[in-house]
Design an enzyme around this catalytic site. Structure first.
Site, short mmCIF file in Angstrom:
data_model
loop_
_atom_site.label_atom_id
_atom_site.label_comp_id
_atom_site.label_asym_id
_atom_site.label_seq_id
_atom_site.Cartn_x
_atom_site.Cartn_y
_atom_site.Cartn_z
CG ASP A 181 25.53 41.16 26.32
OD1 ASP A 181 25.08 41.45 25.21
OD2 ASP A 181 26.36 40.25 26.51
CD GLU A 214 24.84 36.04 24.30
OE1 GLU A 214 24.72 36.89 23.40
OE2 GLU A 214 25.84 35.99 25.06
CD GLU A 242 30.87 35.22 19.44
OE1 GLU A 242 31.80 35.21 18.61
OE2 GLU A 242 30.95 35.84 20.52
CD GLU A 288 32.32 40.74 24.81
OE1 GLU A 288 32.11 40.39 23.64
OE2 GLU A 288 31.57 40.44 25.76
O1 GCW Z 1 26.36 39.31 24.02
C1 GCW Z 1 27.74 39.26 24.02
C2 GCW Z 1 28.03 37.90 23.51
C3 GCW Z 1 29.24 37.80 22.63
C4 GCW Z 1 29.18 38.90 21.59
C5 GCW Z 1 29.16 40.24 22.31
C6 GCW Z 1 29.01 41.41 21.35
C7 GCW Z 1 29.86 38.91 19.32
O2 GCW Z 1 28.12 37.02 24.61
O3 GCW Z 1 29.21 36.52 22.06
O4 GCW Z 1 30.21 38.83 20.66
O5 GCW Z 1 28.07 40.31 23.17
O6 GCW Z 1 27.88 41.87 21.20
O7 GCW Z 1 29.99 41.86 20.80
#
Ligand code: GCW
Length: 663
Positions: A351, A379, A154, A278
Site C-alpha cells: 500500500d 499518505e 480521504e 476494505e
Molecule cells: O491506502 C489505503 C488508504 C485508504 C484507501 C485505500 C484504497 C481509498 O489508507 O484510505 O481508501 O488504500 O486504496 O482503497
C-alpha cells in the site's frame, strides 16, 4: 496569484536577458484555423493559453505588442492518420516572417502542442529552434480523486475538495478551468472525480447534471470524466433486493444508468470500482468473481467507455500474507475480463509505502489490460509536511524488470504502456493546490511520467523547478539535487532496508513500530516488521510466506538470497539476524542505524540548501518551504529516535559508536 503558489508551473514568469530578447523579437501573432467562422473550443483554449503565456513571459515588453514579427499557427487537422494525441511543432516562413506551426492528429493534440511549446518558451529556449514531435506513451493518463461529495478528501492534505458539488451545476468555479489547464499541460486526459470508497448517490440524476457541467468545462482540455461507482448502488439508491452481477435486473439497472449518463455526457469515460476491499461491496458478496462484476458493468458501458477495476484487495480473515492476496485473487482470472475492462494495480503489493518492490501482478496477466496506480498524495510519506519528490519512486517501479520477458527485459512501463497510469490526486482547496509548494512537483511529475515514462526524474525536477520557482542555473543547481534526494531521505528515516508500514494507526503520520494490538493482524506495524530478539524482517522466501514465488523465476532467484538481494528490499523479503553481516561491512543493526541517521542528516542538508536560495524565490513561498523543512527536520528525528528506541527494546542492543544520540 503567482506568489501564493496558485499559478503552479504555469506562472510564465517574465523571461530575462537573451531569452527575453529572442521572444520579444519573435513576438508572434497567434492564428487559429477556423471553419467558416466556427472555432473549435479546444483550438480556442490552445490559442488563449499561448496568448496568456507569451504576454506573461514578455513581462513589461508585452506593452509594445503585437509587433507581429512572428506567427504561431494552431492548426491540428488534416493529419488524421496520426495518433490523435500526437502533436508536431515545426518552423515555417511566410513572406519573410518566421512562424511556428502546431499540428496534430486531432484538435486535442493542439492543446498539448500549445502547452509543449509554452514549456519550451518558459524554459527560455529560442523560439527559432523549437521543433517538437511528441505522442503520449500511454492512452490513459488519469487522476483519481479520493474526494467525498461532502468536501472531505480521504488522505487529502491540501484542504477541502476542489469540487464544489453544492453549487454545481449552476456555478462553475474558475478553479475548475485552472485545474483543467494544469492537467492538460502535463497530458492528463482522464479524471475520476470521487473517492473509490464511493457514495452511491453520486449516480443519481442531480449529480449526473453536476458532472455534466464539469465534463463540458474540461472537454476543450482533452479531459474525460470518470465516476467511482459503488457496486451496491442498485440496492442503495434504487431499492433492488440484490446487486448480484449475474441477476438480469441488476444488469438492466446498470445499463439504464449508463444510458442516462451518456445522454448527459456523451464522452463519459466510465466507472472506477473498488469492490470487496476494505469493507466495500462487490460481486464476492454474491459468490461471484471480480470478472463477473467488472464484465457486467463493462457490458452496460459497451464501446462507449471503460470499467477500471481496482486490484487493491485484502481480507481480514485470511491468514495469508497480505502482500499476496491481490495476485491470488486476480491472476487466475487472467483472460476472463471483457475488453473494455482495465485492472488497476498499485505500484507495490501492499500500500503506497515509501519503498515497495513492484507488484507481482505486472507481467503475470498477459491477457488482461493492466494499469498502474500511483499515489500522488503522500499518505505514507509525511503528508504535505515533508518534502519528498516522488518521480524517483515512480521511475523505480516503471523501470523495474518484471522478469516476464523471457530473455529480454520487460519493464512495468512496458506492461502498462498499452493501457495507462492513474495517480491518486494531491489537490485541495489550499491556495497552492497541494498543501505545500513542493508537492506541486508530484502532480507535475505524475503527468509527465505518464506521458513519457522515459523522462528522467532529473529532467522533470529541473523543468518543474524552473517553471515554478526560478530559471537561474544557481537555483536549479541547488534545488534539483535536493528534490532528487528527498524521497530516499524519507525511506531512510521512516522505513529503511525494505521495512514497511511502520506508521502510526489510522492516519499513518508519524512512527508506530511498536503497535501490535489492532484487531486485524495486517493493520499492525509488528505484522510487517516481525521484529524479535533475534532479528527483523518479513520472511517472504520459500521458508516463509513465499510471496517471492509470485514473481517471475529470474526475479525470485535474485531476491531469494539475502546476500544477493538489493539491500533496499532486504527486510521486505527476509527475516535477518540483527548481527547479520551486510556487504557494507556493518551489521544489520549498524546498517539500520546508519540509514536512520542518514535520513535525518539529509533533511538537515535540504534545509541548509534551501536557506541559501532566498534571492531566487518570493518571500511568501520561501518562508512557507523553510517552515515546512523545519517541521521535517524535527520529525525525521522523531521517526529515527522513536524507531530506534523501539528496536532497542526488542533487541537489547546499544547504539553503535558514532550514531547521533537522540535529542
Ligand atoms: O491506502 C489505503 C488508504 C485508504 C484507501 C485505500 C484504497 C481509498 O489508507 O484510505 O481508501 O488504500 O486504496 O482503497
Amino acid at each position: 496569484r503567482a506568489e501564493d503558489g496558485y499559478g503552479l508551473w504555469l506562472r510564465y514568469a517574465p523571461l530575462e536577458g537573451e531569452a527575453l530578447e529572442r521572444l520579444a523579437r519573435f513576438d508572434p501573432e497567434i492564428r487559429i484555423n477556423d471553419h467558416a467562422g466556427y472555432i473549435d473550443p479546444t483550438l480556442a483554449a490552445a490559442a488563449d493559453e499561448l496568448a496568456r503565456g507569451i504576454v506573461s513571459l514578455l513581462g513589461d515588453r508585452a506593452k509594445a505588442r503585437p509587433s507581429g514579427n512572428g506567427i504561431i499557427e494552431v492548426a491540428c487537422e488534416g493529419m488524421m492518420d496520426m495518433n490523435p494525441e500526437r502533436f508536431i511543432v515545426t518552423p515555417f516562413r511566410e513572406a519573410g516572417r518566421r512562424g511556428l506551426r502546431i499540428t496534430g492528429g486531432d484538435y486535442g493534440a493542439c492543446i498539448y502542442g500549445a502547452f509543449g511549446l509554452l514549456r519550451e518558451l518558459s524554459l527560455g529556449h529560442d523560439p527559432a529552434s523549437i521543433t517538437l514531435d511528441e505522442a503520449p506513451a500511454m492512452p490513459l493518463r488519469m487522476l483519481n480523486h479520493w474526494d467525498n461529495p461532502d468536501g472531505h478528501v480521504e488522505r487529502g492534505y491540501a484542504g477541502r475538495s476542489i469540487f464544489d458539488w453544492w453549487h454545481l451545476p449552476d456555478r462553475l468555479d474558475q478553479r475548475m478551468i485552472d485545474y483543467a489547464r494544469a492537467n492538460a499541460s502535463i497530458g492528463i486526459n482522464g479524471v475520476a472525480v470521487n473517492n473509490v470508497n464511493a457514495r452511491a448517490f453520486m449516480l443519481e440524476p442531480d449529480y449526473i447534471a453536476k458532472l455534466a457541467r464539469l465534463a463540458d468545462a474540461w472537454r476543450p482540455y482533452g479531459i474525460r470524466v470518470f465516476l467511482s461507482a459503488r457496486f451496491s448502488a442498485p440496492v442503495d439508491i434504487c431499492g433492488l433486493a440484490t446487486a448480484d452481477p449475474l441477476d438480469p435486473a441488476v444488469a438492466a439497472w446498470w445499463q439504464a444508468k449508463a444510458d442516462e449518463i451518456y445522454a448527459a455526457i456523451p464522452d463519459f469515460g466510465g466507472f472506477l470500482v473498488k469492490a470487496n476491499s476494505e469493507g466495500q461491496p462487490g460481486p464476492q458478496d454474491y459468490g461471484r468473481s471480480h470478472a463477473d462484476g467488472a464484465n457486467m458493468l463493462a457490458a452496460a458501458l459497451g464501446d462507449r467507455g471503460t470499467v477500471i477495476w481496482r486490484a487493491f484487495v485484502y481480507s481480514a480473515d485470511d491468514e495469508t500474507d497480505r502482500a499476496m492476496q491481490a495476485y491470488n485473487e486476480f491472476v487466475p482470472l487472467d483472460g476472463q475480463f471483457a475488453d473494455n475492462v482495465i485492472v488497476q494495480v498499485k505500484n507495490g503489493p501492499v500500500d503506497f509505502q515509501p519503498r515497495e518492490p513492484f507488484h507481482p501482478m505486472f507481467g503475470a496477466m498477459p491477457n488482461t489490460h493492466l494499469m498502474l496506480e500511483a499515489q500522488v498524495t503522500k499518505e505514507y510519506l509525511g503528508f504535505a509536511s515533508h518534502l519528498a519528490f516522488l518521480a524517483p519512486m515512480w521511475e523505480e517501479v516503471l523501470d523495474a524488470d518484471t522478469g516476464h520477458g523471457g530473455t529480454v527485459v520487460r519493464t512495468v512501463a512496458q506492461v502498462v504502456a498499452p493501457v495507462g497510469m492513474a495517480g491518486v490526486a494531491n489537490t485541495g482547496s489550499d491556495r497552492n493546490w497541494t498543501g505545500s509548494d513542493f508537492d506541486q512537483a508530484n502532480w507535475y511529475a505524475f503527468g509527465r511520467l505518464a506521458w513519457n515514462p522515459q523522462l528522467s526524474s532529473d529532467q522533470i525536477a529541473r523543468e518543474w523547478a524552473a517553471q515554478t520557482f526560478s530559471r537561474d542555473p544557481q537555483f536549479l543547481g541547488a534545488a534539483v539535487p535536493m528534490m532528487l534526494e528527498s524521497r530516499e531521505a524519507v525511506v531512510d528515516y521512516m522505513t529503511p532496508l525494505g521495512l514497511a508500514h511502520q506508521m502510526a494507526t489510522g492516519h499513518h503520520y508519524g512512527p508506530g513500530p511498536w503497535v501490535c494490538d489492532l484487531p486485524r493482524p495486517e493493520w499492525n506495524p509488528c505484522y510487517y516488521s516481525r521484529a524479535d530478539a533475534e532479528g527483523i524482517g518479513f520472511d517472504r522466501s520459500a521458508t516463509g510466506s513465499n510471496a517471492l514465488g509470485q514473481y517471475a523465476s529470474a526475479i525470485a532467484a535474485r531476491w531469494s538470497d539475502p546476500e544477493t538481494i538489493d539491500p533496499a528490499l532486504l527486510l521486505w523479503f527476509h527475516h535477518v539476524g540483527w548481527n547479520h553481516q551486510m556487504r557494507s561491512g556493518r551489521t544489520l543493526w549498524e546498517e539500520l542505524v546508519w540509514h536512520y541517521d542518514r535520513g535525518a542528516a539529509k533533511v538537515d542538508t535540504m534545509a541548509e540548501t534551501w536557506s541559501t536560495l532566498s534571492e531566487y524565490v518570493d518571500e511568501e513561498r520561501f518562508r512557507a518551504v523553510s517552515e515546512m523543512l523545519a517541521i521535517q527536520q524535527r520529525e525525521a528525528r522523531w521517526w529515527r529516535d522513536a524507531s530506534l528506541a523501539y528496536w532497542q527494546s526488542v533487541n537489547g542492543l546499544s547504539l553503535p559508536a558514532g550514531a547521533e544520540p537522540p535529542a
